[in-house]
Scaffold this motif. Structure first.
Motif, PDB file in Angstrom:
ATOM      1  N   PHE A  83       0.841  -1.206   0.000  1.00 37.85           N
ATOM      2  CA  PHE A  83       0.000   0.000   0.000  1.00 37.85           C
ATOM      3  C   PHE A  83       0.869   1.246   0.000  1.00 37.85           C
ATOM      4  N   GLU A  84       0.269   2.332  -0.481  1.00 41.21           N
ATOM      5  CA  GLU A  84       0.905   3.655  -0.412  1.00 41.21           C
ATOM      6  C   GLU A  84       0.012   4.548   0.437  1.00 41.21           C
ATOM      7  N   LYS A  86      -2.001   7.541   1.743  1.00 46.18           N
ATOM      8  CA  LYS A  86      -2.577   8.812   1.274  1.00 46.18           C
ATOM      9  C   LYS A  86      -2.453   9.843   2.386  1.00 46.18           C
ATOM     10  N   ASP A  99      -5.189   6.191   5.807  1.00 50.38           N
ATOM     11  CA  ASP A  99      -5.971   5.982   4.598  1.00 50.38           C
ATOM     12  C   ASP A  99      -4.929   5.706   3.518  1.00 50.38           C
ATOM     13  N   ALA A 100      -5.081   4.601   2.785  1.00 45.97           N
ATOM     14  CA  ALA A 100      -4.041   4.206   1.834  1.00 45.97           C
ATOM     15  C   ALA A 100      -4.635   3.646   0.553  1.00 45.97           C
ATOM     16  N   ASN A 101      -3.837   3.687  -0.501  1.00 47.30           N
ATOM     17  CA  ASN A 101      -4.184   3.043  -1.767  1.00 47.30           C
ATOM     18  C   ASN A 101      -3.452   1.715  -1.854  1.00 47.30           C
ATOM     19  N   ILE A 103      -1.713  -1.235  -3.980  1.00 50.33           N
ATOM     20  CA  ILE A 103      -0.981  -1.234  -5.250  1.00 50.33           C
ATOM     21  C   ILE A 103      -0.872  -2.662  -5.750  1.00 50.33           C
TER      22      ILE A 103
END
Length: 199
Positions: A83-84, A86, A99-101, A103
Motif C-alpha cells: 500500500f501507499e 494517502k 488511509d491508503a491506496n 498497489i
C-alpha cells in the motif's frame, strides 16, 4: 482504504509471506483487538529515524491468534498487498490509522531461464553474506523455494539496513526485486571485506 498500522523499524512484510508477531504494548494490543473486530487487517510499515513513516508498507491479515497467560498476543500476519499512504488519520485510539491506496504488482513468470539464473546467483551471494556475517543458517532450508519466496524470505530475515529493506519492498516486479537484492548482497559483502581488511 482505512486500516490500523503497526510501525516497526527493521520489519517488512511482503504479499504471500507470513510474519509472526509478539504483541505486548497496550496500544498494539488495542490495535489487534480493533483489527479482529474489523476484517482482521493491519498494515506493517517501517519508520525512519525521526519516527516518520515510510510512504509504502504491506497490508496483512491476521491468520492465527493466541493470547498468552501474561496478556500478550501471538499473531501471524499474512501479507496481502503493498500500500501507499494517502494520509494519516486522526482517531481516538492509542494506535495509528491511515488511509491508503492498495498497489497491484506485476506477476513475473518465475519459471523463466533468467529467473533460474537469478536464483542461483542470489543463493551464491547469500552464502557469502551469511558467512561474512557469522550467521548460522543452513541454506538447504531455502534452496527449494521459488524465486519470489526466496528473495522475500532473505529480505525479511536478514540483517539488512532498514532503507535497503524498504527499497526492496517498493520494487515493481519480482525480477526487479531479485536484481536489487543481488546488488544489496554484493555491496554488503564488499563493505564487510573492506572493513575487515582495514581492521
Amino acid at each position: 482504504m482505512e486500516f490500523p498500522i503497526f510501525p516497526l523499524s527493521g520489519a517488512v512484510l511482503f504479499p504471500k509471506t507470513t510474519l509472526p508477531l509478539n504483541i505486548f504494548e497496550k496500544r498494539y494490543l488495542d490495535m489487534v483487538d480493533y483489527a479482529l473486530a474489523n476484517k482482521r487487517l493491519i498494515g506493517m510499515i517501517q519508520t525512519k529515524e525521526n519516527n516518520e513513516l515510510y510512504g509504502f508498507g504491506c497490508l496483512g491479515k491476521i491468520t492465527s491468534f493466541n493470547e498468552t497467560e501474561d496478556g500478550r498476543y501471538l499473531i501471524s500476519l499474512e501479507g496481502l498487498n503493498i500500500f501507499e499512504i494517502k494520509k494519516e488519520l486522526k482517531n481516538k485510539h492509542l494506535f495509528r490509522m491511515i488511509d491508503a491506496n492498495l498497489i497491484s504488482k506485476k506477476n513475473d513468470n518465475e519459471q523463466t531461464f533468467e529467473g533460474g539464473l537469478l536464483k542461483k546467483k542470489i543463493l551464491e551471494q547469500y552464502k557469502k553474506f551469511i558467512l561474512k556475517n557469522n550467521i548460522n543458517f543452513d541454506l538447504k532450508e531455502i534452496q527449494n523455494l521459488e524465486l519470489d519466496q526466496l528473495v522475500k524470505f532473505i529480505v525479511m530475515v536478514s540483517p539488512l539496513a532498514n532503507s535497503e529493506k524498504q527499497m526492496c519492498l517498493e520494487t515493481k516486479s519480482i525480477n526487479e526485486l531479485s536484481e536489487k537484492l543481488l546488488s544489496i548482497l554484493e555491496i554488503n559483502i564488499s563493505d564487510l571485506v573492506k572493513n575487515k581488511s582495514i581492521n
